[in-house]
Design an enzyme around this catalytic site. Structure first.
Site, mmCIF file in Angstrom:
data_model
loop_
_atom_site.group_PDB
_atom_site.id
_atom_site.type_symbol
_atom_site.label_atom_id
_atom_site.label_comp_id
_atom_site.label_asym_id
_atom_site.label_seq_id
_atom_site.Cartn_x
_atom_site.Cartn_y
_atom_site.Cartn_z
ATOM 1 N N HIS A 99 0.840 -1.209 0.000
ATOM 2 C CA HIS A 99 0.000 0.000 0.000
ATOM 3 C C HIS A 99 0.873 1.256 0.000
ATOM 4 C CE1 HIS A 99 -2.757 -2.898 2.248
ATOM 5 N NE2 HIS A 99 -3.537 -2.503 1.261
ATOM 6 N N GLN A 145 -18.263 -5.705 -1.305
ATOM 7 C CA GLN A 145 -17.394 -6.549 -2.130
ATOM 8 C C GLN A 145 -17.036 -7.870 -1.460
ATOM 9 O OE1 GLN A 145 -14.149 -3.530 -2.127
ATOM 10 N NE2 GLN A 145 -12.786 -5.286 -2.015
ATOM 11 N N GLY A 181 -2.796 -1.628 -7.333
ATOM 12 C CA GLY A 181 -1.700 -2.593 -7.392
ATOM 13 C C GLY A 181 -1.975 -3.699 -8.395
#
Ligand code: AMP
Length: 281
Positions: free
Chosen positions: A37, A61, A147
């Site tokens: 992160h 999610q 990412g």
């Protein structure tokens, strides 16, 4: 670093920054932060006048209630880490700030969700699209950083950003690994000492697969990796796919026109981990 809990206050602050000609980059996260992160935050800070991060464990999610309940939360440590990585503004909302009303939107990913995570975690990407678009509406960034660790997620976010005409540049950032190769993940801290050792089978298999590329077909490598994981008690392979980086569909030959990625998901004990490798680099 200024911390915002209210969406309207953050939106107003960013409006002032944008009107004064400043560029704003954004890193959405679910917290329990690690170097992966922070690498996104540092890149964001290098490329923009202001770096904004969010920490929000998005319930829409998660298709598994236990996974949501178990998800690590450590807001104080996260704040310190973000501050030292150069983050300027942090958004830490309650659920009702992100979803004042239940979000009933349904997104069409044009088939990018038909395999891998989309197949094994029904509804997951719809929830990701809900939260990312809501956060883009609140933050209005010039650029947003994601990412490559979540390769399929990144492809899906690029697609919805383009389809919905968000004026946001999506920036892909490389996978950050532990010194022994394990891809960093917030879920790694849920592994026992024994499971942490077993988890290495994911990255090791990907590295071996890449070494085999010149002498073996994708099909042979699929079998090699799946046999390798099946041989380890306590590790359960969900999928290993060798896919086109564009269509995300499985490939049968190596070709040389497109990027080819190997994507893996497995449960180590109760903890579900994912990783991937680029065969084309
Ligand atoms: P998460 O908090 O898991 O939702 O992740 C937030 C962002 O950090 C996503 O864009 C992830 O792809 C990215 N990320 C997570 N782990 C890593 C890693 N090991 N290397 C690079 N990026 C990562």
């Amino acid at each position: 670093m200024d911390v915002f809990h209210k969406a309207a206050l953050l939106t107003a602050r960013i409006k002032v920054l944008r009107e004064s000609g400043k560029t704003v980059g954004f890193v959405p996260t679910m917290g329990a932060l690690h170097e992966g992160h922070l690498s996104l935050v540092r890149t964001c800070k290098q490329q923009n006048d202001f770096a904004v991060a969010s920490i929000f464990v998005n319930p829409t999610q998660f298709n598994d209630a236990n996974d949501l309940r178990r998800y690590p939360r450590m807001p104080e440590k996260d704040r310190e880490m973000l501050e030292s990585a150069g983050c300027d503004l942090l958004f830490m909302p309650e659920e009702k700030e992100v979803y004042p009303e239940p979000d009933t939107r349904r997104f069409d990913f044009g088939g990018l969700d038909s395999h891998m995570e989309g197949k094994h975690r029904p509804g997951h990407f719809n929830g990701v699209a809900q939260v990312v678009t809501r956060l883009f509406d609140i933050v209005c960034p010039h650029k947003a950083y994601f990412g490559l660790k979540d390769f399929q997620q990144l492809a899906i976010i690029k697609k919805i950003t383009a389809d919905l005409h968000y004026p946001v540049e999506i920036v892909s950032c490389p996978i950050v690994r532990e010194s022994d190769g394990l891809a960093m993940s917030s879920r790694n801290r849920l592994l026992s000492e024994e499971e942490r050792k077993q988890a290495l089978i994911l990255s090791e298999s990907l590295f071996l697969a890449k070494k085999m590329k010149d002498r073996h077909t994708p099909q042979e490598i699929r079998k090699f990796v799946s046999d390798r994981l099946k041989a380890v008690a306590g590790v359960e392979l969900e999928y290993f796919e060798i896919i086109s980086g564009t269509s995300l569909l499985p490939v049968h030959t190596w070709g040389d026109k497109e990027e080819i990625i190997g994507c893996i998901a497995a449960r180590v004990g109760k903890i579900r981990l994912i990783d991937n490798i680029n065969f084309s680099l």
